[in-house]
Design a protein around this motif. Sequence first.
Motif, PDB file in Angstrom:
ATOM      1  N   TYR A 130      35.482  40.630  41.904  1.00 54.88           N
ATOM      2  CA  TYR A 130      35.868  40.981  43.273  1.00 54.88           C
ATOM      3  C   TYR A 130      34.936  42.050  43.838  1.00 54.88           C
ATOM      4  O   TYR A 130      34.463  41.948  44.978  1.00 54.88           O
ATOM      5  CB  TYR A 130      37.304  41.493  43.302  1.00 54.88           C
ATOM      6  CG  TYR A 130      38.374  40.477  42.962  1.00 54.88           C
ATOM      7  CD1 TYR A 130      38.106  39.109  42.974  1.00 54.88           C
ATOM      8  CD2 TYR A 130      39.667  40.884  42.638  1.00 54.88           C
ATOM      9  CE1 TYR A 130      39.081  38.184  42.667  1.00 54.88           C
ATOM     10  CE2 TYR A 130      40.659  39.961  42.336  1.00 54.88           C
ATOM     11  CZ  TYR A 130      40.364  38.622  42.343  1.00 54.88           C
ATOM     12  OH  TYR A 130      41.341  37.711  42.042  1.00 54.88           O
ATOM     13  N   ARG A 131      34.690  43.075  43.048  1.00 52.73           N
ATOM     14  CA  ARG A 131      33.850  44.174  43.530  1.00 52.73           C
ATOM     15  C   ARG A 131      32.421  43.726  43.784  1.00 52.73           C
ATOM     16  O   ARG A 131      31.780  44.180  44.727  1.00 52.73           O
ATOM     17  CB  ARG A 131      33.883  45.319  42.517  1.00 52.73           C
ATOM     18  CG  ARG A 131      35.234  46.030  42.463  1.00 52.73           C
ATOM     19  CD  ARG A 131      35.275  47.059  41.356  1.00 52.73           C
ATOM     20  NE  ARG A 131      36.580  47.704  41.275  1.00 52.73           N
ATOM     21  CZ  ARG A 131      36.955  48.513  40.305  1.00 52.73           C
ATOM     22  NH1 ARG A 131      36.114  48.770  39.312  1.00 52.73           N
ATOM     23  NH2 ARG A 131      38.164  49.060  40.312  1.00 52.73           N
ATOM     24  N   ALA A 132      31.917  42.842  42.921  1.00 55.16           N
ATOM     25  CA  ALA A 132      30.549  42.337  43.102  1.00 55.16           C
ATOM     26  C   ALA A 132      30.418  41.575  44.412  1.00 55.16           C
ATOM     27  O   ALA A 132      29.338  41.534  45.009  1.00 55.16           O
ATOM     28  CB  ALA A 132      30.163  41.442  41.928  1.00 55.16           C
ATOM     29  N   ALA A 133      31.513  40.979  44.862  1.00 56.50           N
ATOM     30  CA  ALA A 133      31.505  40.251  46.138  1.00 56.50           C
ATOM     31  C   ALA A 133      31.808  41.172  47.316  1.00 56.50           C
ATOM     32  O   ALA A 133      31.906  40.717  48.452  1.00 56.50           O
ATOM     33  CB  ALA A 133      32.523  39.117  46.087  1.00 56.50           C
ATOM     34  N   GLY A 134      31.983  42.476  47.038  1.00 48.71           N
ATOM     35  CA  GLY A 134      32.249  43.425  48.105  1.00 48.71           C
ATOM     36  C   GLY A 134      33.680  43.427  48.585  1.00 48.71           C
ATOM     37  O   GLY A 134      33.966  43.816  49.723  1.00 48.71           O
ATOM     38  N   TRP A 135      34.611  43.021  47.720  1.00 44.32           N
ATOM     39  CA  TRP A 135      36.016  42.915  48.112  1.00 44.32           C
ATOM     40  C   TRP A 135      36.870  43.754  47.193  1.00 44.32           C
ATOM     41  O   TRP A 135      36.643  43.804  45.985  1.00 44.32           O
ATOM     42  CB  TRP A 135      36.462  41.456  48.047  1.00 44.32           C
ATOM     43  CG  TRP A 135      37.820  41.195  48.617  1.00 44.32           C
ATOM     44  CD1 TRP A 135      38.211  41.364  49.916  1.00 44.32           C
ATOM     45  CD2 TRP A 135      38.968  40.697  47.916  1.00 44.32           C
ATOM     46  NE1 TRP A 135      39.526  41.014  50.065  1.00 44.32           N
ATOM     47  CE2 TRP A 135      40.015  40.595  48.851  1.00 44.32           C
ATOM     48  CE3 TRP A 135      39.204  40.327  46.592  1.00 44.32           C
ATOM     49  CZ2 TRP A 135      41.281  40.139  48.516  1.00 44.32           C
ATOM     50  CZ3 TRP A 135      40.459  39.872  46.246  1.00 44.32           C
ATOM     51  CH2 TRP A 135      41.488  39.774  47.197  1.00 44.32           C
ATOM     52  N   SER A 136      37.859  44.444  47.764  1.00 45.24           N
ATOM     53  CA  SER A 136      38.753  45.277  46.975  1.00 45.24           C
ATOM     54  C   SER A 136      40.188  44.879  47.251  1.00 45.24           C
ATOM     55  O   SER A 136      40.564  44.600  48.389  1.00 45.24           O
ATOM     56  CB  SER A 136      38.554  46.759  47.324  1.00 45.24           C
ATOM     57  OG  SER A 136      39.550  47.551  46.689  1.00 45.24           O
ATOM     58  N   THR A 137      41.011  44.845  46.190  1.00 41.78           N
ATOM     59  CA  THR A 137      42.428  44.527  46.351  1.00 41.78           C
ATOM     60  C   THR A 137      43.244  45.764  46.698  1.00 41.78           C
ATOM     61  O   THR A 137      44.448  45.681  46.886  1.00 41.78           O
ATOM     62  CB  THR A 137      42.998  43.918  45.061  1.00 41.78           C
ATOM     63  OG1 THR A 137      42.876  44.880  44.001  1.00 41.78           O
ATOM     64  CG2 THR A 137      42.259  42.649  44.693  1.00 41.78           C
ATOM     65  N   ASP A 138      42.605  46.926  46.757  1.00 44.39           N
ATOM     66  CA  ASP A 138      43.265  48.193  47.099  1.00 44.39           C
ATOM     67  C   ASP A 138      44.357  48.581  46.112  1.00 44.39           C
ATOM     68  O   ASP A 138      45.222  49.394  46.430  1.00 44.39           O
ATOM     69  CB  ASP A 138      43.865  48.129  48.515  1.00 44.39           C
ATOM     70  CG  ASP A 138      42.791  47.914  49.576  1.00 44.39           C
ATOM     71  OD1 ASP A 138      41.688  48.460  49.414  1.00 44.39           O
ATOM     72  OD2 ASP A 138      43.068  47.199  50.558  1.00 44.39           O
ATOM     73  N   GLY A 139      44.356  47.983  44.920  1.00 45.37           N
ATOM     74  CA  GLY A 139      45.320  48.367  43.905  1.00 45.37           C
ATOM     75  C   GLY A 139      46.745  47.948  44.177  1.00 45.37           C
ATOM     76  O   GLY A 139      47.664  48.382  43.482  1.00 45.37           O
ATOM     77  N   GLY A 140      46.970  47.095  45.167  1.00 38.72           N
ATOM     78  CA  GLY A 140      48.338  46.703  45.490  1.00 38.72           C
ATOM     79  C   GLY A 140      48.932  45.724  44.506  1.00 38.72           C
ATOM     80  O   GLY A 140      50.138  45.673  44.328  1.00 38.72           O
ATOM     81  N   GLU A 141      48.098  44.943  43.857  1.00 42.96           N
ATOM     82  CA  GLU A 141      48.560  43.948  42.881  1.00 42.96           C
ATOM     83  C   GLU A 141      47.513  43.812  41.793  1.00 42.96           C
ATOM     84  O   GLU A 141      46.362  44.201  41.970  1.00 42.96           O
ATOM     85  CB  GLU A 141      48.781  42.584  43.551  1.00 42.96           C
ATOM     86  CG  GLU A 141      50.232  42.261  43.902  1.00 42.96           C
ATOM     87  CD  GLU A 141      51.134  42.111  42.679  1.00 42.96           C
ATOM     88  OE1 GLU A 141      50.644  42.292  41.541  1.00 42.96           O
ATOM     89  OE2 GLU A 141      52.318  41.832  42.868  1.00 42.96           O
ATOM     90  N   LEU A 142      47.910  43.233  40.663  1.00 43.16           N
ATOM     91  CA  LEU A 142      46.936  42.917  39.624  1.00 43.16           C
ATOM     92  C   LEU A 142      45.980  41.836  40.136  1.00 43.16           C
ATOM     93  O   LEU A 142      46.365  40.986  40.940  1.00 43.16           O
ATOM     94  CB  LEU A 142      47.644  42.440  38.364  1.00 43.16           C
ATOM     95  CG  LEU A 142      48.380  43.511  37.564  1.00 43.16           C
ATOM     96  CD1 LEU A 142      49.092  42.877  36.375  1.00 43.16           C
ATOM     97  CD2 LEU A 142      47.428  44.587  37.086  1.00 43.16           C
ATOM     98  N   PRO A 143      44.734  41.853  39.674  1.00 37.95           N
ATOM     99  CA  PRO A 143      43.742  40.922  40.231  1.00 37.95           C
ATOM    100  C   PRO A 143      44.017  39.459  39.923  1.00 37.95           C
ATOM    101  O   PRO A 143      43.440  38.586  40.571  1.00 37.95           O
ATOM    102  CB  PRO A 143      42.437  41.380  39.571  1.00 37.95           C
ATOM    103  CG  PRO A 143      42.844  42.140  38.359  1.00 37.95           C
ATOM    104  CD  PRO A 143      44.140  42.794  38.707  1.00 37.95           C
ATOM    105  N   ASP A 144      44.892  39.164  38.935  1.00 34.21           N
ATOM    106  CA  ASP A 144      45.166  37.764  38.613  1.00 34.21           C
ATOM    107  C   ASP A 144      46.409  37.228  39.310  1.00 34.21           C
ATOM    108  O   ASP A 144      46.805  36.089  39.066  1.00 34.21           O
ATOM    109  CB  ASP A 144      45.307  37.574  37.106  1.00 34.21           C
ATOM    110  CG  ASP A 144      46.536  38.267  36.535  1.00 34.21           C
ATOM    111  OD1 ASP A 144      47.011  39.252  37.148  1.00 34.21           O
ATOM    112  OD2 ASP A 144      47.025  37.845  35.467  1.00 34.21           O
ATOM    113  N   HIS A 145      47.043  38.035  40.181  1.00 32.22           N
ATOM    114  CA  HIS A 145      48.207  37.538  40.915  1.00 32.22           C
ATOM    115  C   HIS A 145      47.733  36.426  41.850  1.00 32.22           C
ATOM    116  O   HIS A 145      46.782  36.609  42.611  1.00 32.22           O
ATOM    117  CB  HIS A 145      48.848  38.678  41.703  1.00 32.22           C
ATOM    118  CG  HIS A 145      50.194  38.358  42.245  1.00 32.22           C
ATOM    119  ND1 HIS A 145      50.491  38.431  43.586  1.00 32.22           N
ATOM    120  CD2 HIS A 145      51.337  37.955  41.621  1.00 32.22           C
ATOM    121  CE1 HIS A 145      51.756  38.093  43.769  1.00 32.22           C
ATOM    122  NE2 HIS A 145      52.282  37.797  42.593  1.00 32.22           N
TER     123      HIS A 145
END
Length: 263
Positions: A130-145
């Motif tokens: 996600y980070r390599a693509a310039g995108w952040s989940t902002d810590g709201g959920e686990l990345p595999d949700h």
Amino acid sequence: MSPLPATIPALVRTRVRAAVRRPARLTPEETAGRALTLRLVSLLLQYPDSELTSARPELTAVVEALPATPGAEHLARFTGWFAAQEPEALERHYVEMFDLRRKSSLYLTYYLHGDTRRRGLALLTLNQQYRAAGWSTDGGELPDHLPVVLEFAALVGPGGGEAPLRRHRRGLELIHHALTGSGSPYRHVLAALLSLLPPPTEADRAAVARLVAEGPPNEEVGLDPYGTYGEGEFAPPATFVPPMPAPPTRVPLTPTSRPEGSR
């Protein structure tokens, strides 16, 4: 697909199979329509809080305006049910399907790695992608949700963006199987998603059958995705404890994201 000759080196056979399963190049219009479908699936798989249930008329209108495809038909079946239910009934059904049943949890790395140490590494790898693509989940959920994975796929596109969905195809098939067995209308949302992915192979079907019969891998000490459970304790063996859900980050369906005719 018929077996490839054994004389072809394994690497070549792998590349040939990948080329056969790779989706055809899409037009800009097809790419935009695919992204909209992925965003709709992401929204519909989120907890039906007051914000989401209040948007049911808009969601229904957007689904009705989609081009006629098997995926759009499945979404229309779901939104027909979704719009007719009382909010409290939707909340109860969602919790029962996705929070209380291990075979229809929305945390994808669980199906591939189970309660093993490999799951933590898989989550880290996904976050790095996600980070390599310039995108952040902002810590709201686990990345595999799954709703998070779907939003990434919609933003980045069919190639790298949809790679996590293809990687976790077997887990998606298991969720669909579990929802179908429970008679949940959410099975239509998973069916709409699966219609966008390459067809399953015989190996995929066999792996899903094993998951149905045996469940995901497990270690003698169950582990939280980042190594601990609860207040720093390890989970009991064979325990599946989905992470506590956090309020998801939604991308609103703005007028520019709707297909022609949905206004």
